[in-house]
Design an enzyme around this catalytic site. Structure first.
Site: not given
Ligand code: FRU
Length: 500
Positions: A49, A109
């Protein structure tokens, strides 16, 4: 007493130093074939992300989920890149490393905001309480880190230690923004199999007051909404999120997970009511989008141009994951319109000769438009196009084996992106519905080595997908079959590198 050299101890390298070193050591192994020339991708290792897109002291900063040690997901770090113009990017040192007791197994994230002269990161500290990967035994808390120079961050630990209900274990992806005297924070949460979006507010980013759940899911809405974002556009409130667990139906929601939005209103009691969930992009690879209110008032959005559990052939090349182009969002009636950020025209090199209209049945090579970093404008004249296909093929190999197709299917009345012959591992079609009574369909197509992003010039849709053709598959063709309709490439450009 004399001191031997053994007595002079080097200071212990920090987690960040080790990560940075691993990244530098990994660079010589990275194979360039699929690497984007003008999109954000990690120098080596893994990216997912975008998290933390922010304008700080005259520059755009983009942070992202990063694992610098290998090209696969692992304990998450925050990678970091910046740009003065949204076009030319520069890598910066890794911003956050996991390992403290509040973020032991990952800095998940979150978002970034400017608070006075400080750049603040608000992120999820993730801890596995059982086996690594056991999603039932986890602890997720919301953490704060700040920086004066925008490069080195000091962690302040967890600022929201528990979810609004203790039965909530999945609690992550805080998106923070300022409105009047308060900071607001929206996060994703999962109560059993029900997605919830808790909203908090704070005056100082340290102490947070839970206001209420802005929205929650019912039957058919999935079990978790990741990466929520809530913003005002044209007098409406827009709730953007990335649901897990929604089912596909017809041509909708064909990817493992989606990113989409609802347009509506947040009332005085902090409850959002709005229209249906609409996918923000209709390609194979678009997830975890996050927006930024740019200083000039534009609402910009970035997304991860990949999808969980999809083929990722660049892992064998020691890097993986890229972000989509920065896009501008506008509200057109009750839908979002999406446009490539206007600054991206700065990537254009000398214009390539276009083609006149063409409507004969068959394929026609376009030798002047050729390459893997291109912007191609495509016009489709749909008048009288009642059967067959009308469009273009890109990334075509000389032997005709590889090609990625983008065409209007007159019977389905849909614009189709077909990557069944797009190179290593990937396959499948994605499409959007087209109103056949519109005579001219005008598209902007961006190619960047292992990606295609197709934008309707009027902003009504985009289709974004990864492709992995051979480096030598560079050809472009016009396609027509059936009766009626014409296609042309009025303009095209080779695009320059966006990396400083
Ligand atoms: C989304 C996610 C978020 C999380 C992150 C972990 O793609 O699953 O919810 O914070 O990636 O890398």
């Amino acid at each position: 007493m004399t001191m031997s050299s053994n007595d002079i101890r080097e200071p212990m390298p920090s987690c960040l130093d080790l990560a940075q070193r691993a990244l530098s050591d990994g660079l010589p192994r990275v194979i360039q074939d699929y690497r984007p020339g003008y999109h954000i991708a990690p120098p080596a290792g893994w990216m997912n992300d975008p998290n933390g897109v922010v304008y700080f002291r005259g520059e755009y900063h983009v942070f992202y989920q990063h694992y610098p040690f290998e090209a696969k997901w692992g304990p998450m770090y925050w990678g970091h890149a910046k740009s003065a113009d949204l076009v030319h990017w520069q890598h910066l040192p890794i911003a956050l490393a996991p390992g403290d007791d509040f973020d032991r197994d990952g800095c998940f994230s979150g978002s970034a905001v400017v608070c006075g002269d400080t750049l603040a990161l608000i992120y999820t500290g993730h801890t596995w309480l059982g086996e690594v990967g056991d999603e039932h035994l986890i602890r997720q808390v919301q953490c704060l880190a700040t920086s004066i120079d925008g490069i080195r961050f000091v962690k302040h630990g967890a600022v929201i230690e528990t979810a609004p209900q203790d039965t909530i274990k999945h609690f992550r992806d805080p998106k923070v923004w300022k409105e009047n005297d308060y900071w607001y924070l929206i996060a994703g949460a999962r109560l059993g199999d029900m997605p919830l979006l808790p909203l908090y507010r704070s005056t100082d980013l340290h102490v947070w007051e839970f206001l209420d759940y802005v929205a929650g899911g019912g039957e058919g809405d999935g079990y978790m909404w990741e990466c929520p974002d809530l913003f005002r556009l044209n007098g409406h409130d827009v709730l953007l999120y990335s649901p897990q667990g929604m089912h596909c139906e017809g041509y909708e929601r064909l990817n493992k997970y989606q990113t989409g939005y609802r347009v509506g209103r947040l009332d005085n009691e902090w409850h959002f009511t709005g229209g249906p969930f609409i996918e923000l992009d209709n390609g194979h690879d678009f997830y975890a989008a996050q927006t930024l209110l740019a200083p000039d008032g534009r609402r910009l959005v970035w997304a991860w141009l990949d999808m969980w559990e999809s083929p990722m052939p660049s892992q064998a090349h020691h890097w993986c994951g890229m972000l989509g182009l920065p896009r501008e969002l506008e509200l057109c009636a009750d839908r979002l319109c999406v446009f490539p950020a206007r600054e991206l025209t700065a990537l254009r090199e000398e214009p390539l000769p276009g083609t006149p209209w063409w409507g004969e049945s068959g394929t026609r090579e376009v030798p002047d438009v050729n390459g893997n970093m291109l912007e191609i404008h495509v016009h489709l004249d749909l008048l009288g196009c009642t059967d067959g296909h009308l469009g273009i093929a890109v990334r075509c190999s000389d032997d005709g084996h590889e090609q990625t197709l983008l065409y209007y299917d007159a019977v389905l009345q849909r614009l189709v992106l077909d990557r069944s012959r797009s190179g290593a591992q990937v396959t499948g079609q994605r499409s959007v519905s087209i109103d056949p009574t519109q005579e001219l369909l005008a598209l902007r197509v961006f190619l960047d080595r292992s990606s295609i992003e197709v934008f309707d010039e009027n902003g009504r849709f985009s289709l974004s997908s990864r492709l992995y053709p051979q480096p030598g598959s560079l050809g472009v063709k016009l396609l027509a079959s059936g009766s009626g309709g014409r296609v042309s490439i009025p303009r095209a450009w080779s695009l320059a590198s966006g990396w400083l």
